[in-house]
Scaffold this active site. Structure first.
Site, PDB file in Angstrom:
ATOM      1  N   LYS A  52       0.828  -1.201   0.000  1.00  0.00           N
ATOM      2  CA  LYS A  52       0.000   0.000   0.000  1.00  0.00           C
ATOM      3  C   LYS A  52       0.872   1.266   0.000  1.00  0.00           C
ATOM      4  O   LYS A  52       0.646   2.196  -0.770  1.00  0.00           O
ATOM      5  CB  LYS A  52      -0.906  -0.014   1.242  1.00  0.00           C
ATOM      6  CG  LYS A  52      -1.779   1.188   1.398  1.00  0.00           C
ATOM      7  CD  LYS A  52      -2.009   1.530   2.861  1.00  0.00           C
ATOM      8  CE  LYS A  52      -0.854   2.248   3.486  1.00  0.00           C
ATOM      9  NZ  LYS A  52      -0.851   3.712   3.397  1.00  0.00           N
ATOM     10  N   GLN A  96      -5.422  -2.086   9.923  1.00  0.00           N
ATOM     11  CA  GLN A  96      -5.154  -3.405   9.358  1.00  0.00           C
ATOM     12  C   GLN A  96      -5.720  -4.511  10.251  1.00  0.00           C
ATOM     13  O   GLN A  96      -5.567  -4.488  11.469  1.00  0.00           O
ATOM     14  CB  GLN A  96      -3.631  -3.562   9.181  1.00  0.00           C
ATOM     15  CG  GLN A  96      -3.190  -4.815   8.478  1.00  0.00           C
ATOM     16  CD  GLN A  96      -3.710  -4.933   7.048  1.00  0.00           C
ATOM     17  OE1 GLN A  96      -3.921  -3.941   6.372  1.00  0.00           O
ATOM     18  NE2 GLN A  96      -3.934  -6.151   6.612  1.00  0.00           N
ATOM     19  N   ASP A 119     -11.746   1.412   3.791  1.00  0.00           N
ATOM     20  CA  ASP A 119     -11.946  -0.039   3.731  1.00  0.00           C
ATOM     21  C   ASP A 119     -13.422  -0.389   3.514  1.00  0.00           C
ATOM     22  O   ASP A 119     -13.750  -1.547   3.219  1.00  0.00           O
ATOM     23  CB  ASP A 119     -11.528  -0.675   5.067  1.00  0.00           C
ATOM     24  CG  ASP A 119     -10.177  -1.342   4.996  1.00  0.00           C
ATOM     25  OD1 ASP A 119      -9.783  -1.773   3.902  1.00  0.00           O
ATOM     26  OD2 ASP A 119      -9.525  -1.460   6.059  1.00  0.00           O
TER      27      ASP A 119
HETATM   28  N1  GUN Z   1      -6.825  -7.749   6.260  1.00  0.00           N
HETATM   29  C1  GUN Z   1      -7.025  -8.497   5.147  1.00  0.00           C
HETATM   30  N2  GUN Z   1      -7.597  -7.766   4.177  1.00  0.00           N
HETATM   31  C2  GUN Z   1      -7.782  -6.535   4.693  1.00  0.00           C
HETATM   32  C3  GUN Z   1      -8.346  -5.337   4.160  1.00  0.00           C
HETATM   33  O1  GUN Z   1      -8.804  -5.240   3.013  1.00  0.00           O
HETATM   34  N3  GUN Z   1      -8.347  -4.266   5.006  1.00  0.00           N
HETATM   35  C4  GUN Z   1      -7.856  -4.332   6.265  1.00  0.00           C
HETATM   36  N4  GUN Z   1      -7.918  -3.228   7.025  1.00  0.00           N
HETATM   37  N5  GUN Z   1      -7.332  -5.422   6.785  1.00  0.00           N
HETATM   38  C5  GUN Z   1      -7.299  -6.520   5.991  1.00  0.00           C
END
Ligand code: GUN
Length: 291
Positions: A52, A96, A119
């Site tokens: 990211k 996350q 998200d």
């Molecule tokens: N863990 C696995 N996929 C994701 C996601 O798309 N967003 C977040 N915040 N955590 C994750």
């Protein structure tokens, strides 16, 4: 068999975002800013956060990472969320997942301002998704819908089988596939760990979306000739012969399943690349308050 090149589509999307951000900066506007909060040392989460960060740098979006040890308390994490909610410089942020067990992830998600929830996990955004209202969509399902759209894959009236019912992928993607929209208008079946006759149901799928979290779970005998297969899994498999000591595989036995499919996403280079691109699109939407 046609391989769906998620990496190429993600690159196109990132190039468009890069042009848009450059134009903002030329007009002396601030760059959009995506922040990420990570608690603990989960290796998959570390990989996602660094991808990211790299993608933001490629397109000119400001990126910041808030790293905390696994023993951060829930109250302290909620304070970080409040801080980011109130920081006008931050366009959007993610926390996350997974979080350490002593932290209630739902409580944290509900504390995120829905306008900054890139998200798309906040109940307000999830509720809008259910109702078919414009909202910030969860990044992986959003990326999948973009792939289906770009490859002009017909979804209307098709039987879409989704393996997995998580809030992150299975549930939102099944809602998007059944929406009155294009892509959408599919007849959707959600399968999970208690599903009986899983193989028979998978064999009925025109479109099979595997988000079950088990390496090589979908085998060729579960897939109808000519089906479209979307593989959401990303697993590191220890491999002495590989340079890094592991190789990456998905939820689908690509080598054998791909012989039967009309379209299939590879791992890596399929859905994973699109998740990051979709997150950047959401950051632009949050920046412009356009959703
Ligand atoms: N863990 C696995 N996929 C994701 C996601 O798309 N967003 C977040 N915040 N955590 C994750």
């Amino acid at each position: 068999m046609k391989r769906i090149d998620g990496k190429a589509i993600a690159t196109q999307i990132k190039n468009d975002i890069k042009t848009e951000v450059a134009a903002l900066i030329d007009n002396e506007q601030p760059a959009p800013h995506l922040a990420a909060v990570i608690v603990g040392e989960d290796p998959a989460s570390q990989t996602y956060i660094s991808s990211k960060d790299k993608a933001c740098k490629e397109v000119g979006i400001t990126s910041s990472i808030y790293r905390y040890p696994a023993n951060l308390s829930e109250e302290e994490l909620l304070e970080v969320v409040d801080f980011l909610n109130n920081d006008d410089d931050v366009s959007g942020f993610i926390v996350q997942l997974p979080l350490p067990e002593h932290i209630d992830a739902n409580k944290v998600i509900q504390r995120i301002s829905p306008e900054k929830d890139v998200d798309g996990f906040h109940p307000q955004n999830m509720g809008k998704l259910v109702m078919g209202l414009p909202s910030l969509l969860p990044a992986t399902p959003y990326g999948i819908m973009l792939l289906l759209e770009k490859y002009k894959i017909e979804t209307s009236g098709k039987h879409c089988v989704v393996l997995g019912r998580s809030n992150i992928v299975g549930t939102p993607v099944s809602l998007l596939m059944s929406r009155k929209a294009s892509p959408g208008d599919a007849t959707v079946t959600i399968c999970h760990s208690r599903t009986k006759n899983l193989k028979e149901i998978c064999l009925q799928a025109d479109i099979l979306i595997a988000a079950i979290g088990q390496p090589n779970f979908v085998t060729a005998d579960m897939v109808k000739e000519g089906a479209v297969v979307i593989d959401v899994g990303i697993h590191r498999i220890p491999d002495e012969k590989a340079e890094k000591g592991y190789h990456i595989t998905g939820d689908v036995d690509f080598e054998n399943v791909s012989k039967k499919t009309s379209f299939i996403t590879p791992v890596p280079g399929g859905v994973g690349a699109m998740t990051i691109a979709a997150l950047l699109l959401n950051t632009m939407k949050a920046f412009k308050k356009d959703f």
